[in-house]
Enzyme design. Structure first.
Site, PDB file in Angstrom:
ATOM      1  N   TYR A  26      -3.340 -11.404   9.070  1.00 38.29           N
ATOM      2  CA  TYR A  26      -2.840 -10.519   8.010  1.00 38.29           C
ATOM      3  C   TYR A  26      -1.378 -10.159   8.255  1.00 38.29           C
ATOM      4  O   TYR A  26      -0.547 -10.203   7.330  1.00 38.29           O
ATOM      5  CB  TYR A  26      -3.713  -9.267   7.964  1.00 38.29           C
ATOM      6  CG  TYR A  26      -3.276  -8.234   6.959  1.00 38.29           C
ATOM      7  CD1 TYR A  26      -3.333  -8.486   5.588  1.00 38.29           C
ATOM      8  CD2 TYR A  26      -2.798  -6.987   7.381  1.00 38.29           C
ATOM      9  CE1 TYR A  26      -2.930  -7.527   4.662  1.00 38.29           C
ATOM     10  CE2 TYR A  26      -2.398  -6.027   6.466  1.00 38.29           C
ATOM     11  CZ  TYR A  26      -2.463  -6.306   5.115  1.00 38.29           C
ATOM     12  OH  TYR A  26      -2.048  -5.356   4.207  1.00 38.29           O
ATOM     13  N   GLU A  48      -6.171   0.033  -0.801  1.00 37.42           N
ATOM     14  CA  GLU A  48      -5.538   1.128  -0.065  1.00 37.42           C
ATOM     15  C   GLU A  48      -6.286   2.439  -0.333  1.00 37.42           C
ATOM     16  O   GLU A  48      -6.459   3.260   0.570  1.00 37.42           O
ATOM     17  CB  GLU A  48      -4.067   1.270  -0.456  1.00 37.42           C
ATOM     18  CG  GLU A  48      -3.162   0.137  -0.002  1.00 37.42           C
ATOM     19  CD  GLU A  48      -2.922   0.105   1.495  1.00 37.42           C
ATOM     20  OE1 GLU A  48      -3.313   1.079   2.191  1.00 37.42           O
ATOM     21  OE2 GLU A  48      -2.359  -0.885   1.988  1.00 37.42           O
ATOM     22  N   TRP A  56      -8.008   0.141   8.319  1.00 35.37           N
ATOM     23  CA  TRP A  56      -7.671  -0.981   7.450  1.00 35.37           C
ATOM     24  C   TRP A  56      -8.454  -2.227   7.851  1.00 35.37           C
ATOM     25  O   TRP A  56      -8.785  -3.060   7.004  1.00 35.37           O
ATOM     26  CB  TRP A  56      -6.173  -1.259   7.482  1.00 35.37           C
ATOM     27  CG  TRP A  56      -5.797  -2.430   6.628  1.00 35.37           C
ATOM     28  CD1 TRP A  56      -5.309  -3.627   7.037  1.00 35.37           C
ATOM     29  CD2 TRP A  56      -5.912  -2.532   5.190  1.00 35.37           C
ATOM     30  NE1 TRP A  56      -5.119  -4.469   5.957  1.00 35.37           N
ATOM     31  CE2 TRP A  56      -5.480  -3.809   4.816  1.00 35.37           C
ATOM     32  CE3 TRP A  56      -6.353  -1.650   4.206  1.00 35.37           C
ATOM     33  CZ2 TRP A  56      -5.470  -4.231   3.485  1.00 35.37           C
ATOM     34  CZ3 TRP A  56      -6.342  -2.078   2.879  1.00 35.37           C
ATOM     35  CH2 TRP A  56      -5.897  -3.360   2.534  1.00 35.37           C
TER      36      TRP A  56
END
Length: 210
Positions: A26, A48, A56
């Site tokens: 990522y 988000e 995350w």
């Protein structure tokens, strides 16, 4: 330089990007790359919001399930969801089953669909001018900025939910509106790729950062 880690491949990365294989991919391929397009940015905005209160990494690992559950985050499709879809999503163990966040995702799709200029143009209008230099440590990276505060205010005014200034800044970091890779990180700013699919950002409308 601090807060950099050199991986087994010999490449220096922001320390968080070297913590797991998922994060490394990522960090190297997505985070901080300019991303435009209404559906693409709606996906990031939605994820988000779902991340609030969670890591995350949890969201990243659930992203394939989220995409399947939310029809690949096509704004027009999600905007048409009804109570049966809310029930379906709340029964889906592959995603985060939080009613407030599920309902916010649907409300945000409807709000995005109603934007005259489109979601991408609105969000990118708050991108600040590029910094002269990258931050040298995590301590130099803010949690929010005047631009992210203004973005969150504009989104709230347009009917969006679960998007405060901190979430807005995380979105700006993730989608290349700001470059918060640390100085010395191997990821090159604005490297050509599929994420950098559109032309220059729209002209600023609010005067922030100018």
């Amino acid at each position: 330089m601090t807060d950099l880690v050199t991986g087994a491949d010999g490449l220096p990365r922001c320390a968080w990007g070297a913590s797991t294989p998922d994060y490394a991919v990522y960090h190297d391929e997505e985070w901080g790359r300019p991303l435009r397009g209404d559906d693409a940015l709606y996906e990031r905005l939605t994820l988000e919001a779902f991340q609030s209160g969670l890591s995350w990494l949890t969201i990243l690992r659930k992203r394939p399930a989220f995409r399947l559950a939310f029809d690949e985050f096509r704004i027009e499709k999600v905007a048409g969801y009804g109570e049966a879809d809310v029930a379906r999503l709340l029964a889906d163990a592959g995603i985060v089953r939080n009613r407030a966040k599920v309902e916010a995702a649907i409300a945000n799709a409807r709000a995005a669909l109603a934007l005259p200029e489109g979601l991408s143009a609105l969000l990118w209008s708050y991108a600040p001018p590029p910094r002269a230099a990258r931050p040298r440590s995590f301590g130099e990276v803010p949690a929010l900025t005047p631009e992210s505060t203004a973005m969150a205010k504009a989104l709230k005014k347009s009917g969006f939910r679960f998007v405060g200034p901190t979430t807005a800044y995380a979105l700006m970091q993730a989608t290349g509106m700001v470059d918060d890779h640390l100085a010395g990180c191997h990821v090159v700013r604005d490297r050509p790729g599929a994420c950098d699919a559109a032309g220059p950002a729209p002209v600023r409308r609010d005067g922030i950062g100018t």
